[in-house]
Motif scaffolding. Structure first.
Motif, PDB file in Angstrom:
ATOM      1  N   ARG A   2      15.097   2.343   3.979  1.00 43.40           N
ATOM      2  CA  ARG A   2      15.066   3.543   4.824  1.00 43.40           C
ATOM      3  C   ARG A   2      13.945   4.480   4.390  1.00 43.40           C
ATOM      4  NH1 ARG A   2      21.450   4.469   4.511  1.00 43.40           N
ATOM      5  NH2 ARG A   2      22.035   2.828   5.958  1.00 43.40           N
ATOM      6  N   ASP A   3      13.516   5.308   5.333  1.00 39.76           N
ATOM      7  CA  ASP A   3      12.446   6.268   5.048  1.00 39.76           C
ATOM      8  C   ASP A   3      12.788   7.163   3.870  1.00 39.76           C
ATOM      9  OD1 ASP A   3      11.037   5.197   7.143  1.00 39.76           O
ATOM     10  OD2 ASP A   3      11.459   6.840   8.521  1.00 39.76           O
ATOM     11  N   ASN A   4      14.033   7.636   3.810  1.00 37.09           N
ATOM     12  CA  ASN A   4      14.442   8.505   2.702  1.00 37.09           C
ATOM     13  C   ASN A   4      14.361   7.782   1.374  1.00 37.09           C
ATOM     14  OD1 ASN A   4      14.900  10.609   4.439  1.00 37.09           O
ATOM     15  ND2 ASN A   4      17.100  10.307   4.538  1.00 37.09           N
ATOM     16  N   ASP A   5      14.729   6.495   1.355  1.00 34.01           N
ATOM     17  CA  ASP A   5      14.661   5.702   0.129  1.00 34.01           C
ATOM     18  C   ASP A   5      13.216   5.552  -0.338  1.00 34.01           C
ATOM     19  OD1 ASP A   5      17.427   5.345   0.228  1.00 34.01           O
ATOM     20  OD2 ASP A   5      17.248   3.435   1.301  1.00 34.01           O
ATOM     21  N   LEU A   9      11.396   6.939  -3.817  1.00 25.43           N
ATOM     22  CA  LEU A   9      10.596   6.113  -4.722  1.00 25.43           C
ATOM     23  C   LEU A   9       9.240   6.751  -4.995  1.00 25.43           C
ATOM     24  CD1 LEU A   9      11.239   2.492  -3.430  1.00 25.43           C
ATOM     25  CD2 LEU A   9      11.905   3.432  -5.643  1.00 25.43           C
ATOM     26  N   VAL A  10       8.601   7.260  -3.963  1.00 25.07           N
ATOM     27  CA  VAL A  10       7.293   7.900  -4.120  1.00 25.07           C
ATOM     28  C   VAL A  10       7.404   9.116  -5.026  1.00 25.07           C
ATOM     29  CG1 VAL A  10       5.523   9.208  -2.872  1.00 25.07           C
ATOM     30  CG2 VAL A  10       6.335   7.028  -1.970  1.00 25.07           C
ATOM     31  N   GLU A  11       8.409   9.920  -4.824  1.00 28.28           N
ATOM     32  CA  GLU A  11       8.597  11.115  -5.648  1.00 28.28           C
ATOM     33  C   GLU A  11       8.969  10.776  -7.091  1.00 28.28           C
ATOM     34  OE1 GLU A  11       7.900  14.304  -5.088  1.00 28.28           O
ATOM     35  OE2 GLU A  11       7.093  13.657  -3.174  1.00 28.28           O
ATOM     36  N   GLY A  12       9.550   9.612  -7.304  1.00 25.34           N
ATOM     37  CA  GLY A  12      10.037   9.248  -8.625  1.00 25.34           C
ATOM     38  C   GLY A  12       9.025   8.594  -9.540  1.00 25.34           C
ATOM     39  N   THR A  13       7.788   8.404  -9.076  1.00 25.37           N
ATOM     40  CA  THR A  13       6.788   7.765  -9.919  1.00 25.37           C
ATOM     41  C   THR A  13       5.780   8.774 -10.442  1.00 25.37           C
ATOM     42  OG1 THR A  13       5.147   5.991 -10.055  1.00 25.37           O
ATOM     43  CG2 THR A  13       5.306   7.146  -7.950  1.00 25.37           C
ATOM     44  N   ALA A  14       5.245   8.484 -11.615  1.00 27.04           N
ATOM     45  CA  ALA A  14       4.222   9.347 -12.195  1.00 27.04           C
ATOM     46  C   ALA A  14       2.828   8.987 -11.684  1.00 27.04           C
ATOM     47  CB  ALA A  14       4.260   9.246 -13.713  1.00 27.04           C
ATOM     48  N   ALA A  28       4.668  10.652   3.394  1.00 24.58           N
ATOM     49  CA  ALA A  28       5.147  11.087   2.073  1.00 24.58           C
ATOM     50  C   ALA A  28       3.951  11.113   1.136  1.00 24.58           C
ATOM     51  CB  ALA A  28       6.220  10.142   1.541  1.00 24.58           C
ATOM     52  N   TRP A  29       3.937  12.092   0.213  1.00 24.10           N
ATOM     53  CA  TRP A  29       2.789  12.324  -0.661  1.00 24.10           C
ATOM     54  C   TRP A  29       3.324  12.985  -1.922  1.00 24.10           C
ATOM     55  CZ3 TRP A  29      -2.297  11.129   0.283  1.00 24.10           C
ATOM     56  CH2 TRP A  29      -3.285  11.784  -0.442  1.00 24.10           C
ATOM     57  N   ASN A  30       3.130  12.378  -3.085  1.00 19.85           N
ATOM     58  CA  ASN A  30       3.713  12.958  -4.295  1.00 19.85           C
ATOM     59  C   ASN A  30       2.736  13.858  -5.046  1.00 19.85           C
ATOM     60  OD1 ASN A  30       2.090  11.128  -5.702  1.00 19.85           O
ATOM     61  ND2 ASN A  30       3.785   9.983  -6.589  1.00 19.85           N
ATOM     62  N   ASP A  31       3.243  14.555  -6.058  1.00 20.76           N
ATOM     63  CA  ASP A  31       2.417  15.481  -6.837  1.00 20.76           C
ATOM     64  C   ASP A  31       1.262  14.792  -7.550  1.00 20.76           C
ATOM     65  OD1 ASP A  31       3.745  17.781  -6.043  1.00 20.76           O
ATOM     66  OD2 ASP A  31       5.142  17.732  -7.733  1.00 20.76           O
TER      67      ASP A  31
END
Length: 70
Positions: A2-5, A9-14, A28-31
């Motif tokens: 799912r999109d939320n999943d 995952l994207v937010e949870g990686t360094a 989606a785009w992480n820090d």
């Protein structure tokens, strides 16, 4: 998945990570991607991936409406 999943995952990686939809729009785009590309999520989300990545190889630009990754 799912999109939320995927967003979780994207937010949870360094590592710099982002997600594009089937149209090539960033969803989606992480820090770490913000730090690497210098573009905050607010400006990246909703844009065409190629307009941000601007990929190129020895033959020239590879980011276009004919993206081989999508």
């Amino acid at each position: 998945m799912r999109d939320n999943d995927i967003a979780t995952l994207v937010e949870g990686t360094a590592d710099p990570a982002f997600v594009v939809d089937r149209d090539g729009l960033v969803v989606a785009w992480n820090d770490p991607a913000h730090r690497f590309f210098g573009i905050p999520a607010e400006r990246a989300i909703g844009r065409l991936c190629g307009s941000i990545i601007q990929g190129a190889d020895e033959c020239g630009a590879v980011c276009s409406e004919h993206c081989t990754v999508l």
